[in-house]
Design an enzyme around this catalytic site. Structure first.
Site, PDB file in Angstrom:
ATOM      1  N   GLU A 173       0.850  -1.198   0.000  1.00 21.67           N
ATOM      2  CA  GLU A 173       0.000   0.000   0.000  1.00 21.67           C
ATOM      3  C   GLU A 173       0.876   1.233   0.000  1.00 21.67           C
ATOM      4  OE1 GLU A 173      -3.337  -0.152   2.756  1.00 21.67           O
ATOM      5  OE2 GLU A 173      -3.359  -2.321   2.540  1.00 21.67           O
ATOM      6  N   HIS A 233      -8.930   9.219   3.025  1.00 18.84           N
ATOM      7  CA  HIS A 233      -8.544   8.133   2.124  1.00 18.84           C
ATOM      8  C   HIS A 233      -8.748   8.621   0.697  1.00 18.84           C
ATOM      9  CE1 HIS A 233      -8.188   4.291   0.204  1.00 18.84           C
ATOM     10  NE2 HIS A 233      -7.891   3.719   1.360  1.00 18.84           N
ATOM     11  N   ARG A 286      -0.754   8.713   1.962  1.00 15.66           N
ATOM     12  CA  ARG A 286      -2.115   9.191   1.689  1.00 15.66           C
ATOM     13  C   ARG A 286      -2.290  10.693   1.727  1.00 15.66           C
ATOM     14  NH1 ARG A 286      -5.522   4.743   4.922  1.00 15.66           N
ATOM     15  NH2 ARG A 286      -4.879   3.088   3.506  1.00 15.66           N
ATOM     16  N   HIS A 321     -11.277   9.225   6.821  1.00 12.55           N
ATOM     17  CA  HIS A 321     -11.040   7.792   6.986  1.00 12.55           C
ATOM     18  C   HIS A 321     -10.515   7.415   8.364  1.00 12.55           C
ATOM     19  CE1 HIS A 321     -10.131   3.767   5.548  1.00 12.55           C
ATOM     20  NE2 HIS A 321      -8.852   3.889   5.858  1.00 12.55           N
ATOM     21  N   ARG A 373      -0.918   8.561   9.285  1.00 14.80           N
ATOM     22  CA  ARG A 373      -0.771   7.115   9.500  1.00 14.80           C
ATOM     23  C   ARG A 373      -0.328   6.403   8.224  1.00 14.80           C
ATOM     24  NH1 ARG A 373      -4.580   2.596   8.892  1.00 14.80           N
ATOM     25  NH2 ARG A 373      -5.727   4.108   7.677  1.00 14.80           N
TER      26      ARG A 373
END
Ligand code: SIN
Length: 537
Positions: free
Chosen positions: A115, A238, A289, A350, A385
């Site tokens: 990811e 997100h 992100r 998110h 994060r």
């Protein structure tokens, strides 16, 4: 009701704590709705962990996972916390497997996904419904564990602490007032160890990937009880929530298209098919992100388009059906075949990176009160994060919290008898007959937060948001004190508190860092490289 442990919330953190605690005493687990209504159950991507080479082919290392986490966190991670949580990962995966979680494998080796922000493949998954698989295994095991009582439709109203009862010298938690949302009765739940595992606050925003239950209950309960809260300005958006303007119902509007799709080669493009993310970062669609969400926001504003597209059509036919069956089937339900058509997507709220100030074992400033998982701010996430670090954090914290409790609350260390706890006093309050007030305020908070406090912020917008939230907070408090409690009022009360904490933190951070980006202070300021801590007293 009295128990040795009271757990508020039933995602990965709450349930894996409950399963450990049940070996040492009785455990009550409160769930606001039914068992599967948690962020955990909705998590698609997986759980980032460095496994020993005998179990996977990745060539990964703890050092590399630590470095990626620190890089995503933009200077605000607590390195010691990052190291502890990442180093404990493999052991807690064994625990999950012991509870019956089945992760995808290729022969004897675990299949690992990738990811954004990760240098290696290190995301354990169960196709694209990893969270649901973890929730299933933990709920089924908990249901068979005699010391655990799972209470659905039970909503914590307020924590009870000695300080609230007037004994300020020795502040410790004594339990909570709890509403049974079915019978509308309020009871005292007594426990000397209360574990907040109530997740985050995505519903503060108009568009979110979170379930309806994510109303900031944990952070609001802890704040009202006097615990410190930090870094709430860092709300993660997100990048790829399915853009489905005609959709009705929370699930259709919040449908996430996992970042793991980009990990397998999916590329974000604009309406002309151009990969605009490369203008922001050489990692393009797989940058962390905060960078990708901002790149999308910029592209939408630049082109005036309603959405961008996630294109995975270059993969062989059958790939999406096999690797991401949940996403594939759901998109098909909404009329889109992602093996032949690019997926329209927009960013949506998110994850709450800040929260109740806690160490890696979940210890807060109030004795006996632990905060674990998304509700806690441990320093793992810093200002942003790293994807798939949160199921890991919840699971590891549950293990460390239990070890800490066993050390601190040995029978020989009994606390002095607490003052008597007064029964819940409904007073002269009327049954709520004005639901429209609740819905109106709820909508107003969510729209205001989306318009003024989302991906790109300004001083002016934050000031406006703060002023509106002060008024809304006053109205909600008046409503709360003037009516008999019900689940809707309690959620609204928590929502306005969580929104206010986000804005109060955002106003204080006069720079751009990680997920907090403001046009008035676009640079990162070295002198501001510290947490934003809010203290009630
Ligand atoms: C996703 O599957 O994209 C979500 C994973 C995460 O938020 O950690």
């Amino acid at each position: 009701m009295t128990a040795d442990f009271l757990v508020i919330g039933a995602g990965v953190a709450g349930l894996s704590f409950a399963l450990r605690a049940a070996r040492h005493g009785s455990v009550l687990v409160l769930m606001k709705g039914s068992a599967y209504e948690s962020n955990t159950a909705w998590a698609q991507g997986g759980i980032a962990t460095v496994l020993p080479p005998s179990l996977c082919f990745s060539g990964d290392s703890i050092e590399s996972h630590v470095a990626d986490t620190l890089d995503a966190g933009a200077g605000l991670c607590n390195e010691a916390a990052v190291r502890t949580i990442i180093s404990e990962g493999a052991a807690t995966i064994e625990d999950l497997i012991g509870y019956g979680v089945v992760f995808d494998k290729q022969g004897e080796q675990f299949q690992l996904g990738k990811e954004g922000g990760h240098s290696y493949r290190r995301v354990l998954h169960t196709r694209d419904t990893t969270g649901l698989e973890i929730a299933r295994a933990l709920i089924e095991t908990a249901r068979q564990t005699p010391n655990i009582t799972l209470l659905e439709h039970h909503v914590a109203i307020d924590l009870i602490t000695t300080a609230k009862l007037g004994a300020v010298a020795d502040d410790r938690v004594l339990g909570a007032y709890v509403l049974n949302a079915r019978s509308n009765e309020v009871s005292i739940f007594r426990a000397d160890r209360v574990v907040l595992a109530a997740g985050g606050c995505g519903k503060v925003y108009l568009y979110t990937t979170n379930p309806d239950s994510a109303t900031g209950d944990g952070v609001a309960l802890a704040w009202r009880a006097g615990a410190s809260v930090a870094n709430m300005e860092f709300i993660q958006f997100h990048p790829t929530c399915f853009y489905n303007p005609g959709a009705t119902g929370a699930e259709a509007r919040s449908f996430l298209v996992s970042e793991a799709v980009r990990g397998e080669g999916g590329i974000l493009v604009n309406g002309k098919g151009e990969d605009f993310t490369l203008l922001s970062d050489p990692r393009g669609s797989l940058a962390p992100r905060d960078i990708v969400a901002r790149a999308i926001d910029r592209e939408l504003k630049r082109t005036g388009a309603d959405c961008v597209y996630l294109d995975i059509t270059h993969k062989p036919q059958g790939f999406m059906r096999e690797r991401f069956p949940y996403i594939y089937e759901n998109l098909l339900k909404y009329g889109l075949d992602c093996e032949t058509q690019a997926i329209p997507v927009v960013p949506a709220a998110h994850y709450q990176c800040g929260g109740v100030v806690a160490d890696v074992a979940g210890r807060t400033g109030i004795a006996g009160l632990y905060a674990i998982g998304e509700v806690a701010c441990t320093g793992l996430h810093g200002a942003n994060r790293l994807a798939s670090n949160s199921l890991l954090e919840g699971n590891v914290m549950a293990r460390l919290a239990m070890a800490d409790i066993l050390r601190r609350f040995a029978p020989s260390k009994q606390a002095p008898a607490p003052p008597p706890i007064p029964e819940w006093e409904p007073g002269n309050t009327a049954e709520s007959d004005e639901l429209v007030v609740i819905y109106h305020n709820w909508d107003e908070i969510r729209r205001l937060m989306w318009d003024y406090v989302s991906i790109v912020r300004t001083d002016n917008r934050l000031r406006r948001a703060a002023a509106r939230l002060r008024n809304l907070g006053k109205e909600v408090r008046e409503f709360y004190w003037g009516h008999r409690v019900n689940a809707d009022i309690l959620e609204l009360r928590n929502l306005v508190t969580a929104a206010s904490l986000i804005v109060d933190c955002a106003v204080r951070r006069q720079e751009s860092r990680g997920l907090h980006f403001t046009l008035d202070h676009p640079a990162t300021a070295q002198r501001l490289c510290h947490d934003t801590v809010l203290r009630k007293f």
